[in-house]
Design a protein around this motif. Structure first.
Motif, short mmCIF file in Angstrom:
data_model
loop_
_atom_site.label_atom_id
_atom_site.label_comp_id
_atom_site.label_asym_id
_atom_site.label_seq_id
_atom_site.Cartn_x
_atom_site.Cartn_y
_atom_site.Cartn_z
N LYS A 103 2.14 -51.17 -45.77
CA LYS A 103 0.92 -50.38 -45.95
C LYS A 103 0.69 -50.09 -47.43
O LYS A 103 -0.44 -50.19 -47.93
CB LYS A 103 1.02 -49.08 -45.15
CG LYS A 103 -0.13 -48.09 -45.38
CD LYS A 103 -1.49 -48.66 -45.02
CE LYS A 103 -2.58 -47.60 -45.18
NZ LYS A 103 -3.94 -48.19 -45.08
N GLU A 149 -0.65 -53.20 -49.09
CA GLU A 149 -2.06 -53.45 -48.78
C GLU A 149 -2.98 -52.56 -49.62
O GLU A 149 -4.00 -53.03 -50.15
CB GLU A 149 -2.31 -53.24 -47.29
CG GLU A 149 -1.63 -54.28 -46.41
CD GLU A 149 -1.65 -53.91 -44.94
OE1 GLU A 149 -1.38 -54.79 -44.10
OE2 GLU A 149 -1.93 -52.73 -44.62
N PHE A 193 3.97 -60.67 -48.03
CA PHE A 193 2.61 -60.28 -48.42
C PHE A 193 2.27 -60.89 -49.78
O PHE A 193 1.17 -61.43 -49.98
CB PHE A 193 2.51 -58.76 -48.47
CG PHE A 193 1.13 -58.25 -48.83
CD1 PHE A 193 0.18 -58.04 -47.84
CD2 PHE A 193 0.78 -57.98 -50.14
CE1 PHE A 193 -1.09 -57.58 -48.16
CE2 PHE A 193 -0.47 -57.52 -50.48
CZ PHE A 193 -1.42 -57.33 -49.48
#
Length: 487
Positions: A178, A181, A225
């Motif tokens: 999170k 992101e 990611f």
């Protein structure tokens, strides 16, 4: 004097491994990956490896040599890191050396009172602003885990404060996916769009496994990611000798090599060409105190060894320097910082972090950053080598000067003294009476004064309004989300 053919300058360099030792370390690394394997918590990474030819045995994922070679073949040898204004300032490639601070200290030394206290979010921005003005500090890390923000938002606040405090590149940490992101959204807003961010990245993610050979889901998700987005990433293990690594330095370097190369393999399987920083940390676990020693020669010697491996692999490399185990900025701090910074420079380590740490990485110090900036400037002069040409040989000047005379008024001196000699900024060379008249300041006091003046005077270009709007939205969304989630 006859015209000479230009003579190349020999730049000082340190190699601590013979080619045979490099081959032995690499072979031992392959054996760890193939015979021992790693414990991998992340299901996505496990499936990626198994589909590529790895296998699972006794709850371990084991890696064939081919995956290592393929990953080394696809990783870029150069990572162009920019500042947040879009200027190329850190082309990460072998041979070039860049210096920056560290992250996540619990405490800091207050610049006004000298008190050791918990770090705040203002400290993160102030350290960034200090580094923005110091010309030998190339990138920033947070230099604090701020106590005055919500722990769930700590890394978001730190990332934002670094952006506000400097235009220089930053190396950031994150708690989880999170965080990644949200940090990415902010970075896109600062860059203008995703394409620009990928073409001119101004940040690099620092992630790490748990030594020995334990790859937790959280760290792997951050690596994945980055690979998916094309974000520069370092997957940096800490096999500290006697702690997460074998007590022998060679054993710790081999273990760290295996763990780091696993991260490289995953990144390249997901997105071939993902910009990847190779490296590790090898601070010794002191057997008397159980501290992880930031002043230990083991860390510097280990860095010299894994930097040789990086040169063998052709990868830009992570390192450390400018830190100390001392609780204050004293002679011990100067000795340990100089030793590690000189080693980093001599080995041609690419990205040198932790500049300004004291108390074995528990505390940050602005004075230490300023002093390290001076050490780096001094070391950079030495690393420039001795230039030998018609001008530097000074034949005509020697011809002009009378025997027993001097060169101080000769035109050759007047033409060259600004470039021929290194000029200190906070190191004191004054006469004793002048030093007393100026307040008898020792090095720490002079560094404190320099840091205070920078914080009072130095201005940093603000973030784009659009980026500040995104930041406000993200922080509000995270705060509202916590209200909706029951304890």
């Amino acid at each position: 004097m006859t015209q000479q053919v230009p003579i190349p300058t020999k730049f000082p360099k340190l190699d601590v491994l013979y080619p045979e030792q490099i081959r032995e370390l690499h072979a031992a690394t392959l054996e760890i990956l193939r015979q021992i394997g790693v414990k991998l918590e992340d299901d996505q990474a496990r499936e990626i490896l198994l589909e590529a030819g790895a296998w699972e045995d006794d709850d371990r994922i084991k890696i064939p040599e081919k995956l290592v070679l393929d990953a080394l073949g696809s990783a870029p040898t150069r990572i162009p890191i920019h500042d947040r204004l879009g200027n190329l300032t850190m082309p990460l490639e072998l041979g070039k050396v860049f210096f920056g601070t560290g992250s996540d200290t619990i405490y800091t030394r207050d610049i006004e009172s000298g008190e050791r206290r918990r770090a705040t979010i203002q400290d993160v921005e102030d350290f960034a602003r200090l580094c923005d003005d110091l010309d030998q500090i190339d990138f920033v890390m947070s230099m604090g885990n701020p106590v005055d923000v919500d722990p769930d938002d700590l890394y978001i606040h730190s990332f934002v404060s670094m952006l506000r405090g400097t235009t220089k590149p930053n190396v950031y940490t994150a708690k989880n996916l999170k965080d990644m992101e949200d940090i990415y959204k902010i970075a896109v807003a600062v860059a203008g769009d995703e394409v620009t961010l990928q073409e001119k990245p101004f940040f690099l993610q620092y992630a790490e496994p748990i030594s020995p050979l334990f790859i937790i889901e959280e760290s792997m998700q951050k690596l994945i990611f980055c690979a998916e987005k094309g974000i520069p990433v370092g997957y940096i293990p800490s096999p500290n000798p006697g702690g997460g690594g074998p007590i022998t330095l060679a054993g710790s370097v081999v273990l760290g090599n295996a763990e780091c190369l696993l991260g490289l393999i995953i990144s390249q399987l997901i997105n071939p060409g993902t910009p990847f920083i190779y490296g590790m940390n090898t601070a010794a676990l002191d057997m008397k105190t159980t501290i992880v020693s930031y002043g230990s020669p083991e860390w510097s010697l280990g860095m010299a060894a894994w930097t040789s491996l990086a040169h063998h692999y052709g990868l830009p490399v992570w390192g450390y320097g400018g830190a100390t185990d001392s609780k204050t900025v004293d002679a011990q701090a100067g000795i340990e910082a100089t030793f590690s910074l000189m080693t980093a420079f001599l080995t041609r380590n690419t990205l040198v972090h932790d500049v300004g740490y004291i108390e074995f990485g528990s505390t940050s110090s602005m004075e230490m950053v300023v002093i390290a900036d001076e050490i780096i400037r001094m070391t950079r002069y030495f690393m420039g080598g001795l230039q030998v040409d018609a001008n530097t040989l000074a034949f005509e000047a020697t011809k002009r000067v009378r025997p027993g005379g001097g060169y101080i008024a000769d035109k050759h001196t007047l033409q060259n003294f600004r470039t021929a000699q290194w000029e200190p900024r906070i190191i004191d060379r004054s006469y004793y009476d002048n030093w007393v008249e100026d307040g008898s300041q020792e090095m720490q006091a002079r560094a404190n004064q320099a840091a205070s003046e920078i914080l009072a005077e130095h201005q940093v270009p603000p973030l784009p309004k659009e980026a500040e709007g995104i930041i406000e939205d993200i922080l509000k969304e995270r705060k509202d989300s916590r209200k909706e989630t029951p304890d």
